[in-house]
Design a protein around this motif. Structure first.
Motif, PDB file in Angstrom:
ATOM      1  N   GLU A 101       8.225  -0.655  27.023  1.00  0.00           N
ATOM      2  CA  GLU A 101       7.494   0.517  26.866  1.00  0.00           C
ATOM      3  C   GLU A 101       6.111   0.151  27.292  1.00  0.00           C
ATOM      4  O   GLU A 101       5.439   1.365  28.054  1.00  0.00           O
ATOM      5  CB  GLU A 101       7.531   1.033  25.252  1.00  0.00           C
ATOM      6  CG  GLU A 101       8.864   1.632  24.805  1.00  0.00           C
ATOM      7  CD  GLU A 101       8.976   3.075  25.131  1.00  0.00           C
ATOM      8  OE1 GLU A 101       8.340   3.661  25.661  1.00  0.00           O
ATOM      9  OE2 GLU A 101      10.211   3.565  24.577  1.00  0.00           O
ATOM     10  N   ALA A 102       5.428  -1.105  27.036  1.00  0.00           N
ATOM     11  CA  ALA A 102       4.373  -1.021  27.385  1.00  0.00           C
ATOM     12  C   ALA A 102       4.039  -1.285  29.051  1.00  0.00           C
ATOM     13  O   ALA A 102       3.380  -0.605  29.734  1.00  0.00           O
ATOM     14  CB  ALA A 102       3.825  -2.594  26.864  1.00  0.00           C
ATOM     15  N   GLU A 103       5.195  -1.631  29.650  1.00  0.00           N
ATOM     16  CA  GLU A 103       5.125  -1.801  31.034  1.00  0.00           C
ATOM     17  C   GLU A 103       5.090  -0.338  31.515  1.00  0.00           C
ATOM     18  O   GLU A 103       4.561  -0.006  32.700  1.00  0.00           O
ATOM     19  CB  GLU A 103       6.222  -2.703  31.654  1.00  0.00           C
ATOM     20  CG  GLU A 103       6.486  -2.590  33.118  1.00  0.00           C
ATOM     21  CD  GLU A 103       5.155  -3.389  34.133  1.00  0.00           C
ATOM     22  OE1 GLU A 103       5.388  -3.263  35.171  1.00  0.00           O
ATOM     23  OE2 GLU A 103       4.368  -3.922  33.295  1.00  0.00           O
ATOM     24  N   ALA A 104       6.271   0.351  31.062  1.00  0.00           N
ATOM     25  CA  ALA A 104       6.238   1.975  31.493  1.00  0.00           C
ATOM     26  C   ALA A 104       4.929   2.443  31.116  1.00  0.00           C
ATOM     27  O   ALA A 104       4.522   3.456  32.188  1.00  0.00           O
ATOM     28  CB  ALA A 104       7.298   2.695  30.757  1.00  0.00           C
ATOM     29  N   ALA A 105       4.172   2.288  30.286  1.00  0.00           N
ATOM     30  CA  ALA A 105       2.774   2.961  30.317  1.00  0.00           C
ATOM     31  C   ALA A 105       1.871   2.888  31.392  1.00  0.00           C
ATOM     32  O   ALA A 105       1.327   3.588  31.789  1.00  0.00           O
ATOM     33  CB  ALA A 105       2.269   2.803  28.828  1.00  0.00           C
ATOM     34  N   ARG A 106       1.963   1.337  31.505  1.00  0.00           N
ATOM     35  CA  ARG A 106       1.154   0.809  32.867  1.00  0.00           C
ATOM     36  C   ARG A 106       1.377   1.425  33.921  1.00  0.00           C
ATOM     37  O   ARG A 106       0.660   2.083  34.612  1.00  0.00           O
ATOM     38  CB  ARG A 106       1.143  -0.607  32.701  1.00  0.00           C
ATOM     39  CG  ARG A 106       0.207  -1.212  33.842  1.00  0.00           C
ATOM     40  CD  ARG A 106       0.696  -2.475  34.275  1.00  0.00           C
ATOM     41  NE  ARG A 106       1.955  -2.970  34.954  1.00  0.00           N
ATOM     42  CZ  ARG A 106       2.085  -2.659  36.188  1.00  0.00           C
ATOM     43  NH1 ARG A 106       0.892  -2.235  37.023  1.00  0.00           N
ATOM     44  NH2 ARG A 106       3.023  -2.948  36.929  1.00  0.00           N
ATOM     45  N   LEU A 107       2.945   1.816  34.397  1.00  0.00           N
ATOM     46  CA  LEU A 107       3.092   2.475  35.567  1.00  0.00           C
ATOM     47  C   LEU A 107       3.008   3.678  35.639  1.00  0.00           C
ATOM     48  O   LEU A 107       2.663   4.401  36.535  1.00  0.00           O
ATOM     49  CB  LEU A 107       4.686   2.293  35.718  1.00  0.00           C
ATOM     50  CG  LEU A 107       4.895   0.443  35.977  1.00  0.00           C
ATOM     51  CD1 LEU A 107       6.620   0.408  36.013  1.00  0.00           C
ATOM     52  CD2 LEU A 107       4.479  -0.029  37.341  1.00  0.00           C
ATOM     53  N   ALA A 108       3.201   4.321  34.243  1.00  0.00           N
ATOM     54  CA  ALA A 108       2.793   5.720  34.133  1.00  0.00           C
ATOM     55  C   ALA A 108       1.319   6.156  34.501  1.00  0.00           C
ATOM     56  O   ALA A 108       1.055   7.056  35.221  1.00  0.00           O
ATOM     57  CB  ALA A 108       3.209   6.429  33.070  1.00  0.00           C
ATOM     58  N   ALA A 109       0.443   5.292  33.821  1.00  0.00           N
ATOM     59  CA  ALA A 109      -0.853   5.271  34.099  1.00  0.00           C
ATOM     60  C   ALA A 109      -1.306   5.361  35.684  1.00  0.00           C
ATOM     61  O   ALA A 109      -2.193   6.057  36.243  1.00  0.00           O
ATOM     62  CB  ALA A 109      -1.622   4.407  33.144  1.00  0.00           C
ATOM     63  N   ARG A 206      -2.060  -1.383  26.438  1.00  0.00           N
ATOM     64  CA  ARG A 206      -2.698  -1.877  25.149  1.00  0.00           C
ATOM     65  C   ARG A 206      -2.079  -0.914  24.116  1.00  0.00           C
ATOM     66  O   ARG A 206      -1.672  -1.063  23.051  1.00  0.00           O
ATOM     67  CB  ARG A 206      -4.026  -2.120  25.295  1.00  0.00           C
ATOM     68  CG  ARG A 206      -4.684  -2.524  23.645  1.00  0.00           C
ATOM     69  CD  ARG A 206      -6.093  -2.799  23.778  1.00  0.00           C
ATOM     70  NE  ARG A 206      -7.057  -1.484  24.209  1.00  0.00           N
ATOM     71  CZ  ARG A 206      -7.304  -0.633  23.625  1.00  0.00           C
ATOM     72  NH1 ARG A 206      -6.691  -0.499  22.076  1.00  0.00           N
ATOM     73  NH2 ARG A 206      -8.015   0.380  24.057  1.00  0.00           N
ATOM     74  N   LEU A 207      -2.480   0.457  24.289  1.00  0.00           N
ATOM     75  CA  LEU A 207      -2.194   1.421  23.462  1.00  0.00           C
ATOM     76  C   LEU A 207      -0.602   1.451  23.203  1.00  0.00           C
ATOM     77  O   LEU A 207      -0.244   1.634  22.000  1.00  0.00           O
ATOM     78  CB  LEU A 207      -2.841   2.930  23.877  1.00  0.00           C
ATOM     79  CG  LEU A 207      -4.372   3.005  23.846  1.00  0.00           C
ATOM     80  CD1 LEU A 207      -4.701   4.206  24.491  1.00  0.00           C
ATOM     81  CD2 LEU A 207      -4.759   3.004  22.456  1.00  0.00           C
ATOM     82  N   MET A 208       0.171   1.545  24.105  1.00  0.00           N
ATOM     83  CA  MET A 208       1.493   1.513  23.920  1.00  0.00           C
ATOM     84  C   MET A 208       2.059   0.407  23.101  1.00  0.00           C
ATOM     85  O   MET A 208       3.109   0.537  22.302  1.00  0.00           O
ATOM     86  CB  MET A 208       2.291   1.756  25.327  1.00  0.00           C
ATOM     87  CG  MET A 208       4.110   1.889  25.044  1.00  0.00           C
ATOM     88  SD  MET A 208       4.484   3.422  24.116  1.00  0.00           S
ATOM     89  CE  MET A 208       4.479   4.304  25.571  1.00  0.00           C
ATOM     90  N   ARG A 209       1.289  -0.952  23.395  1.00  0.00           N
ATOM     91  CA  ARG A 209       2.105  -2.001  22.924  1.00  0.00           C
ATOM     92  C   ARG A 209       1.730  -1.748  21.225  1.00  0.00           C
ATOM     93  O   ARG A 209       2.394  -2.108  20.285  1.00  0.00           O
ATOM     94  CB  ARG A 209       1.257  -3.296  23.393  1.00  0.00           C
ATOM     95  CG  ARG A 209       1.665  -4.504  22.854  1.00  0.00           C
ATOM     96  CD  ARG A 209       1.269  -5.699  23.375  1.00  0.00           C
ATOM     97  NE  ARG A 209       1.726  -5.953  24.550  1.00  0.00           N
ATOM     98  CZ  ARG A 209       1.073  -5.927  25.733  1.00  0.00           C
ATOM     99  NH1 ARG A 209      -0.446  -5.733  25.687  1.00  0.00           N
ATOM    100  NH2 ARG A 209       1.425  -6.137  27.060  1.00  0.00           N
ATOM    101  N   GLU A 210       0.543  -1.379  20.982  1.00  0.00           N
ATOM    102  CA  GLU A 210       0.201  -1.269  19.517  1.00  0.00           C
ATOM    103  C   GLU A 210       0.993  -0.189  18.656  1.00  0.00           C
ATOM    104  O   GLU A 210       1.426  -0.440  17.660  1.00  0.00           O
ATOM    105  CB  GLU A 210      -1.509  -0.848  19.609  1.00  0.00           C
ATOM    106  CG  GLU A 210      -2.526  -2.104  19.888  1.00  0.00           C
ATOM    107  CD  GLU A 210      -3.990  -1.536  20.043  1.00  0.00           C
ATOM    108  OE1 GLU A 210      -4.196  -0.259  20.032  1.00  0.00           O
ATOM    109  OE2 GLU A 210      -4.775  -2.263  20.166  1.00  0.00           O
ATOM    110  N   HIS A 211       1.078   0.834  19.606  1.00  0.00           N
ATOM    111  CA  HIS A 211       2.036   2.105  19.077  1.00  0.00           C
ATOM    112  C   HIS A 211       3.494   1.447  18.606  1.00  0.00           C
ATOM    113  O   HIS A 211       3.767   1.832  17.574  1.00  0.00           O
ATOM    114  CB  HIS A 211       1.926   2.911  20.020  1.00  0.00           C
ATOM    115  CG  HIS A 211       2.973   4.259  19.916  1.00  0.00           C
ATOM    116  ND1 HIS A 211       2.837   4.922  18.596  1.00  0.00           N
ATOM    117  CD2 HIS A 211       4.090   4.780  20.369  1.00  0.00           C
ATOM    118  CE1 HIS A 211       3.812   5.979  18.692  1.00  0.00           C
ATOM    119  NE2 HIS A 211       4.557   5.582  19.653  1.00  0.00           N
ATOM    120  N   THR A 212       4.053   1.046  19.485  1.00  0.00           N
ATOM    121  CA  THR A 212       5.381   0.412  19.419  1.00  0.00           C
ATOM    122  C   THR A 212       5.464  -0.590  18.155  1.00  0.00           C
ATOM    123  O   THR A 212       6.236  -0.837  17.501  1.00  0.00           O
ATOM    124  CB  THR A 212       6.076  -0.172  20.636  1.00  0.00           C
ATOM    125  OG1 THR A 212       5.102  -1.028  21.298  1.00  0.00           O
ATOM    126  CG2 THR A 212       6.156   1.001  21.543  1.00  0.00           C
TER     127      THR A 212
END
Length: 225
Positions: A101-109, A206-212
């Motif tokens: 999920e953290a990598e997905a968030a980076r790519l989405a951004a 960072r936010l996705m990592r913290e969220h999960t």
């Protein structure tokens, strides 16, 4: 109420056309992941067949497949039972989920356009409404859709395929803590959307990592059932 613990009328009868074996499997898997069928619950073939409006054969085949995939335990001379996940299983699965999920968030951004951001905002608003209405099942489903949309916006099909393999188990683990987490996941979703909208890859990661990680810790800290 039948001994399987399913409320009368909760499970629609399956239509006959189509691959019945697959549809019975999907129906039972959905009942397990949403915890309509609880971990440790005895699964009686005849009663499940009655709920689904099918013969026992496709139910038996579905239970065998679910056993192979780790959703059901087949015990000699006892029958089938919904698998009870260990803390180690949950920790391993949710740790892998954090990486994906953290990598997905980076790519989405890096890749998301305004339409994608709007889709995330709409899902977030719907999720907030579901929590406010104490509709846990809908909130859990919308949470899964939100994360799937982030994965879609990332645009990496290999990553999406890997995430799909763990998605249902994530939902399985998330359901018991959804009410406990309340609006907090959606507050975190709002912050993530802002990072994606601004194209801030580092902050989104960072936010996705913290969220999960919050979900993982909540699962470990949940009250005993």
């Amino acid at each position: 109420m039948l001994s399987t613990g399913l409320p009368q009328g909760a499970v629609p009868r399956l239509e006959r056309p189509g691959p019945l074996r697959e549809r019975v499997y999907e129906a039972l898997l959905e009942l397990i992941t949403t915890r309509a069928l609880q971990p440790g619950q005895h699964l009686v073939e005849s009663e499940l067949a009655g709920h689904l409006g099918v013969s026992r054969q496709p139910v038996r085949e579905a239970l065998q497949r679910l056993n192979t995939e780790g959703w059901v335990d087949l015990r000699p001379a006892q029958g089938a039972f919904v698998h009870e996940p260990t803390e180690e299983e949950a920790d391993q699965l949710l740790t892998v989920r954090t990486l994906l999920e953290a990598e997905a968030a980076r790519l989405a951004a890096a890749a998301a356009d305004s339409d994608g951001v709007v889709r995330l905002e709409e899902l977030c608003a719907q999720g907030e409404e579901a929590v406010a209405a104490d509709d846990v099942d809908t909130a859990v489903a919308l949470n899964a859709r939100f994360h799937a949309t982030v994965m879609e916006l990332a645009g990496n099909t290999v990553l999406a395929d890997l995430a799909a393999q763990v998605d249902r188990r994530v939902r399985w683990y998330y359901t018991p803590v959804a009410r406990q987490r309340g609006q907090q996941p959606w507050i975190e979703h709002r912050a993530l959307i802002a990072a994606i909208a601004e194209g801030d890859e580092s902050r989104a990661t960072r936010l996705m990592r913290e969220h999960t990680e919050h979900t993982r810790r909540s699962h470990h800290d949940r009250p005993a059932s």
